[in-house]
Design a protein around this motif. Structure first.
Motif, short mmCIF file in Angstrom:
data_model
loop_
_atom_site.label_atom_id
_atom_site.label_comp_id
_atom_site.label_asym_id
_atom_site.label_seq_id
_atom_site.Cartn_x
_atom_site.Cartn_y
_atom_site.Cartn_z
N GLY A 2 0.82 -1.19 0.00
CA GLY A 2 0.00 0.00 0.00
C GLY A 2 0.85 1.24 0.00
O GLY A 2 2.02 1.22 -0.38
N VAL A 3 0.27 2.35 0.43
CA VAL A 3 0.96 3.64 0.53
C VAL A 3 1.13 3.97 2.00
O VAL A 3 0.16 3.94 2.77
CB VAL A 3 0.17 4.76 -0.18
N SER A 4 2.35 4.29 2.39
CA SER A 4 2.61 4.59 3.80
C SER A 4 3.39 5.90 3.90
O SER A 4 4.05 6.33 2.96
CB SER A 4 3.41 3.47 4.46
N THR A 5 3.30 6.53 5.07
CA THR A 5 4.02 7.77 5.35
C THR A 5 4.86 7.60 6.60
O THR A 5 4.37 7.08 7.61
CB THR A 5 3.05 8.94 5.53
N GLN A 28 -7.27 2.89 -6.87
CA GLN A 28 -7.33 3.41 -5.51
C GLN A 28 -5.96 3.81 -5.00
O GLN A 28 -5.82 4.77 -4.22
CB GLN A 28 -7.96 2.38 -4.57
N ALA A 29 -4.92 3.11 -5.45
CA ALA A 29 -3.56 3.42 -4.99
C ALA A 29 -3.11 4.80 -5.45
O ALA A 29 -2.40 5.50 -4.72
CB ALA A 29 -2.59 2.35 -5.48
N TYR A 31 -5.06 7.36 -5.85
CA TYR A 31 -5.73 8.29 -4.93
C TYR A 31 -5.08 8.27 -3.56
O TYR A 31 -4.91 9.33 -2.92
CB TYR A 31 -7.21 7.94 -4.80
N ASP A 32 -4.70 7.09 -3.09
CA ASP A 32 -4.04 7.00 -1.79
C ASP A 32 -2.72 7.76 -1.81
O ASP A 32 -2.38 8.45 -0.83
CB ASP A 32 -3.78 5.53 -1.44
N ASN A 35 -3.50 11.51 -1.75
CA ASN A 35 -3.93 11.94 -0.42
C ASN A 35 -2.76 12.02 0.55
O ASN A 35 -2.68 12.94 1.38
CB ASN A 35 -4.99 11.00 0.12
N ALA A 36 -1.85 11.06 0.47
CA ALA A 36 -0.70 11.04 1.38
C ALA A 36 0.23 12.21 1.12
O ALA A 36 0.72 12.86 2.06
CB ALA A 36 0.06 9.72 1.24
#
Length: 249
Positions: A2-5, A28-29, A31-32, A35-36
């Motif tokens: 996924g996408v992480s911060t 969706q990725a 968009y994720d 957003n991040a």
């Protein structure tokens, strides 16, 4: 996956995409990721964002298998909007964005790296738009930010890739380092940027965006109109079906 911060040090946020095996992102990725990046930029404690990825490549573009599963054009419309949002989020981020690029940077990866404020790349990094081989169009807007106009056209029309060292010679890559030093080098540049006054660095980012000769959001959306035309005409499916079943673009 996924996408992480993460926050490795004061003033710096690292947004990481992890979509094995090649970082081809589903709708969706994108968009994720958008957003991040936007959330990191809005955080007043942040003065620089590093955009990174895990695995053997930075980004392989969109997930073609997701498009192939669709029975109508809804998936294409969705991915068009999602990519546009992700690319815009990088460009419009309130603070500078450093792209840390390893391995392949293809298709949508060019949209991300091309809209970043600086690029640090590993020695094995390659950049390109294989769109014409995969039944698609787009991101010439962003490739044009990395190489001179005639080089961009030749790369686009041939679907060839270009190495990090060549891009550095063109002046678009800040630094080329061994792969195992990429994270360190990207963070060093981010740290130097993050040492500036937070309010002033945000004003600087807005000012530099304001003097860009090309409106990248509008330019990319113009390109996407031709992508959709290719899909409606049946050309995209015909070319994509001859490309193979690897599932990435």
């Amino acid at each position: 996956m996924g996408v992480s911060t993460s926050a490795p040090e004061n003033g710096v946020r690292v947004v990481t995409a992890d979509f094995p095996p090649v970082n081809a992102l589903p709708v969706q990725a994108w968009y994720d990721l958008a957003n991040a990046v936007r959330a990191a930029g809005r955080d007043q404690a942040v003065r620089c964002v590093v955009l990174a990825a895990t695995g053997r490549g930075f980004n392989a573009g969109v997930d073609i298998k997701e498009l192939q599963r669709a029975t109508d054009h809804s998936a294409l419309i969705a991915v068009n909007h999602a990519c546009a949002e992700a690319f815009a989020a990088v460009y419009e981020c309130e603070v500078p964005v450093v792209a840390a690029v390893q391995g392949h940077c293809l298709g949508g990866g060019i949209g991300l790296a091309g809209n970043a404020d600086a690029i640090v790349a590993s020695e094995d990094a390659t950049f390109g738009l294989p769109e014409l081989d995969r039944g698609a169009l787009g991101a010439a807007t962003h490739l044009a930010r990395l190489v001179p106009p005639h080089v961009m056209r030749a790369l686009y029309f041939t679907s060839r890739t270009i190495g990090a060292a060549e891009l550095r010679a063109h002046g678009s890559v800040w630094q080329v380092v061994p792969r195992d030093e990429l994270e360190k080098a990207a963070l060093e540049l981010a740290r130097e940027i993050a040492a500036k006054d937070g309010h002033l660095i945000r004003l600087a980012k807005a000012a530099i965006n304001g003097i860009d000769p090309v409106d990248v959001r509008r330019s990319y959306r113009f390109e996407q109109g031709f992508t959709f035309e290719a899909a409606l005409s049946g050309t995209a499916d015909r070319v994509r079906d001859t490309f193979g079943k690897e599932g990435n673009a």
